[in-house]
Design a protein around this motif. Structure first.
Motif, mmCIF file in Angstrom:
data_model
loop_
_atom_site.group_PDB
_atom_site.id
_atom_site.type_symbol
_atom_site.label_atom_id
_atom_site.label_comp_id
_atom_site.label_asym_id
_atom_site.label_seq_id
_atom_site.Cartn_x
_atom_site.Cartn_y
_atom_site.Cartn_z
ATOM 1 N N GLU A 59 0.826 -1.211 0.000
ATOM 2 C CA GLU A 59 0.000 0.000 0.000
ATOM 3 C C GLU A 59 0.858 1.257 0.000
ATOM 4 O O GLU A 59 0.574 2.222 -0.713
ATOM 5 C CB GLU A 59 -0.929 -0.003 1.218
ATOM 6 C CG GLU A 59 -1.853 1.201 1.306
ATOM 7 C CD GLU A 59 -2.790 1.324 0.121
ATOM 8 O OE1 GLU A 59 -3.360 2.416 -0.069
ATOM 9 O OE2 GLU A 59 -2.951 0.353 -0.640
ATOM 10 N N ALA A 60 1.938 1.261 0.784
ATOM 11 C CA ALA A 60 2.833 2.419 0.819
ATOM 12 C C ALA A 60 3.469 2.653 -0.547
ATOM 13 O O ALA A 60 3.572 3.798 -1.011
ATOM 14 C CB ALA A 60 3.914 2.214 1.882
ATOM 15 N N VAL A 100 3.877 5.542 -5.839
ATOM 16 C CA VAL A 100 3.738 5.565 -7.295
ATOM 17 C C VAL A 100 2.740 6.636 -7.718
ATOM 18 O O VAL A 100 2.963 7.382 -8.674
ATOM 19 C CB VAL A 100 3.293 4.179 -7.824
ATOM 20 C CG1 VAL A 100 2.876 4.275 -9.299
ATOM 21 C CG2 VAL A 100 4.412 3.165 -7.665
ATOM 22 N N GLY A 101 1.634 6.726 -6.978
ATOM 23 C CA GLY A 101 0.637 7.750 -7.291
ATOM 24 C C GLY A 101 1.202 9.151 -7.201
ATOM 25 O O GLY A 101 0.927 10.009 -8.048
ATOM 26 N N ASP A 102 2.012 9.390 -6.166
ATOM 27 C CA ASP A 102 2.630 10.709 -6.020
ATOM 28 C C ASP A 102 3.588 11.004 -7.174
ATOM 29 O O ASP A 102 3.612 12.121 -7.706
ATOM 30 C CB ASP A 102 3.393 10.789 -4.693
ATOM 31 C CG ASP A 102 2.466 10.830 -3.484
ATOM 32 O OD1 ASP A 102 1.279 11.189 -3.663
ATOM 33 O OD2 ASP A 102 2.926 10.496 -2.378
ATOM 34 N N ILE A 103 4.376 9.998 -7.562
ATOM 35 C CA ILE A 103 5.338 10.200 -8.644
ATOM 36 C C ILE A 103 4.612 10.471 -9.955
ATOM 37 O O ILE A 103 5.031 11.316 -10.764
ATOM 38 C CB ILE A 103 6.258 8.970 -8.786
ATOM 39 C CG1 ILE A 103 7.111 8.799 -7.525
ATOM 40 C CG2 ILE A 103 7.170 9.115 -10.005
ATOM 41 C CD1 ILE A 103 7.899 7.507 -7.486
ATOM 42 N N ALA A 148 12.618 9.446 -11.836
ATOM 43 C CA ALA A 148 11.239 9.154 -11.474
ATOM 44 C C ALA A 148 10.754 7.875 -12.151
ATOM 45 O O ALA A 148 10.069 7.045 -11.532
ATOM 46 C CB ALA A 148 10.332 10.321 -11.855
ATOM 47 N N ILE A 149 11.123 7.694 -13.424
ATOM 48 C CA ILE A 149 10.733 6.488 -14.157
ATOM 49 C C ILE A 149 11.359 5.252 -13.516
ATOM 50 O O ILE A 149 10.705 4.219 -13.332
ATOM 51 C CB ILE A 149 11.144 6.597 -15.639
ATOM 52 C CG1 ILE A 149 10.310 7.674 -16.341
ATOM 53 C CG2 ILE A 149 10.987 5.259 -16.354
ATOM 54 C CD1 ILE A 149 10.756 7.979 -17.742
ATOM 55 N N LEU A 168 7.008 -0.827 -8.459
ATOM 56 C CA LEU A 168 6.100 -1.832 -9.015
ATOM 57 C C LEU A 168 6.713 -3.229 -8.910
ATOM 58 O O LEU A 168 6.011 -4.210 -8.621
ATOM 59 C CB LEU A 168 5.776 -1.497 -10.475
ATOM 60 C CG LEU A 168 4.966 -0.219 -10.712
ATOM 61 C CD1 LEU A 168 4.816 0.044 -12.205
ATOM 62 C CD2 LEU A 168 3.590 -0.313 -10.060
ATOM 63 N N ALA A 169 8.022 -3.323 -9.130
ATOM 64 C CA ALA A 169 8.692 -4.616 -9.030
ATOM 65 C C ALA A 169 8.674 -5.124 -7.587
ATOM 66 O O ALA A 169 8.446 -6.317 -7.338
ATOM 67 C CB ALA A 169 10.138 -4.502 -9.523
#
Length: 214
Positions: A117-118, A123-126, A148-149, A156-157
């Motif tokens: 969840e963290a 990811v959402g912030d980025i 950032a990418i 995600l990994a």
């Protein structure tokens, strides 16, 4: 199992808000959960942990009790009833969920789900940060954009590995200190040893260690 342990579905929360005339702010204050969490759960964008489910369920049950009503349990129609009602053109789809292995300790499940969840929130912030010039089809990335990418794909990994661990399907392990990688699996294990998953990795199989020493 007590009623409060059965949890609440997003649909039940939406219905409760209508029945009891509750705002997101009121539900958040009463349950002790954040408004953002309540909104995301209500819209099907977040899954609550068992402890959060219990808080929400207890609060809603108490609110219904004040009205002299019972919490409305969700009644699912049978597959045959759905087929009859829609002329056979129906396919049941359940909400996405992570299948948990019974061999994974509850404490580890809690840590892994918290990490997932963290990472999702990070990811959402980025994704909301500005994309600085260039792109895949022309120009060059700025250093900020490239970093950032890289971070997005790393997060995600990590989540993918964490989900496999929840299923009891470990693809990495703790390596002996100073061990040199011999396979891509060893390299991945070494990489994860410097990640938030480090303490959650399973111990290396003693038989493998003996084979390497031989």
């Amino acid at each position: 199992m007590s009623a409060s342990k059965r949890g609440v579905t997003p649909e039940q929360l939406q219905q409760a808000a209508k029945d009891l005339n509750l705002t997101v702010a009121a539900i958040a204050e009463g349950s002790g959960l954040s408004k953002a969490y309540i909104s995301e759960f209500r819209n099907g964008k977040r899954n609550f942990k068992p402890s959060e489910q219990a808080l929400l369920r207890s609060y809603l049950e108490a609110e219904y009790a004040e009205q002299g009503e019972d919490f409305p349990e969700e009644q699912e129609a049978s597959d045959q009833e759905l087929l009859n009602g829609l002329g056979g053109m129906v396919k049941r789809i359940t909400r996405p969920a992570i299948l948990l292995s019974e061999d994974v300790p509850a404490a580890q499940v809690e840590k892994l789900t918290d990490l997932i969840e963290a990472n999702r929130l990070k990811v959402g912030d980025i994704l909301n940060t500005e994309f600085a010039k260039g792109g895949f089809f022309g120009g060059e990335f700025s250093e900020t954009t490239e970093n950032a990418i890289r971070e997005i794909f790393a997060l995600l990994a990590l989540n993918y590995v964490a989900i496999l661990m929840l299923q009891g399907r470990n693809i990495a392990r703790k390596l002996p200190e100073g061990a040199q990688p011999k396979t891509m699996g060893d390299w991945l294990s070494g990489y994860l040893a410097a990640s938030p998953l480090a303490d959650l990795l399973p111990e290396a199989d003693p038989a493998d260690a003996e084979a390497e020493a031989a």
